[in-house]
Design an enzyme around this catalytic site. Sequence first.
Site, PDB file in Angstrom:
ATOM      1  NE  ARG A   1      -1.149   5.310  -1.957  1.00 46.93           N
ATOM      2  CZ  ARG A   1      -2.460   5.097  -1.977  1.00 46.93           C
ATOM      3  NH1 ARG A   1      -3.200   5.629  -2.937  1.00 46.93           N
ATOM      4  NH2 ARG A   1      -3.046   4.381  -1.054  1.00 46.93           N
TER       5      ARG A   1
ATOM      6  CB  SER B   1       0.658   0.639   1.259  1.00 43.57           C
ATOM      7  OG  SER B   1      -0.688   0.422   1.579  1.00 43.57           O
TER       8      SER B   1
ATOM      9  CD  GLU C   1       2.370   4.037  -0.979  1.00 47.78           C
ATOM     10  OE1 GLU C   1       2.670   4.813  -0.050  1.00 47.78           O
ATOM     11  OE2 GLU C   1       1.317   3.403  -1.026  1.00 47.78           O
TER      12      GLU C   1
END
Length: 336
Positions: A162, A236, A332
């Site tokens: 990520r 997420s 995130e």
Amino acid sequence: MIQHDVSLLPYNTFHLQATADSLCEIKSAADLGVLYNEGKLHQPMLILGGGSNIVFTRDYEGLVLLNRVPGRTIIQEDEENVLVELGGGENWHACVQWSVNQGWGGIENMSLIPGTVGAAPVQNIGAYGVELKDVFHSLIAFDMHTGMLRTFHYSDCHFGYRDSLFKNKGKGRYFILQVLLKLNKKPAVHTRYGDIQAELAAMGVSNPGIKEVAEAVIAIRRSKLPDPAELGNCGSFFKNPVVDSALADHLQEEYPELKRFEAGPGRTKLAAGWLIEKAGWKGFRRGAVGVHSRQALVLVNYGGGTGAEIRQLAQDVQQSVLEKFGVQLEMEVNIV
Ligand code: EPU
């Protein structure tokens, strides 16, 4: 072409209210060239694709650039592979479906990820055992510091979990116009991820092709993840934390059912959703915001919640997981 005092409500999947000083839709490099020559790119700027990874906690005092660059072009092909160039403003999932319908494999495990093509390399999107970097060839970006086009190859992008150059050193500098992906005409399917195997078995499929894998992924995501069109969310909210294996071993003594995955020598990745659930947050609701009841890694806005409320909830979750497990969760999403 530049609009002023624009509501960002339609442009973020958390459905948060915020106003941008100005906003401009970008459809080509030429659009950016005009802004650059007018000196408009020397101010705080924010690039938005699908707005599926952003939390607005306040109004945005600067220029929002909406990536709406279109295009799906075959650049090169042989018997094995096809190199496609996708416009940064294209909807990611529509491109996945296009690719699956042509019989080209490589991105079917990333079906139904919200957002645009241009955002995909920024956070190296991934799902069910495949990441964007696995099919990435190159990208073409407009450098807003120099006004020039620049090509980035794989090694230039510094992809991580990520993560990429575009989230770090290059943050806010490069506007991604086109992404080139190398897809496979004789695809091998990736079904190692446990959920996919179970879903294919439930579908009664024993010899899956990319179409069946895409269908399985879509079914899993629909069963666990809220549809942003119905319930505000950003997927997420946290990354899965990578910790010292010694800490994971220690935790596993107390929690034999700990979800853990090897992540290099002496390092272990833990499932943030599991940690958050174990800390008691799954399904928790505070006012208009909460922790999703089917996937604890997802924070949700039931309607009318604010970015500040979401940020506060996220911080409380972080604090509680830190106290209970000694694990620091990293967000995130981008908080603005
Ligand atoms: N789990 C729980 N409780 C929960 C959520 C998860 O116990 O509330 C457990 C699951 O049972 C499973 C493990 O945690 O054993 C992992 O869960 P899952 O397979 O749902 O995946 P994840 O690690 O929570 C990651 C990605 C998702 C991606 C899935 C599937 C991150 C931050 N998230 O989630 O990506 O779809 O794997 O590959 O890596 C996103 O980035 O927005 C996203 C949705």
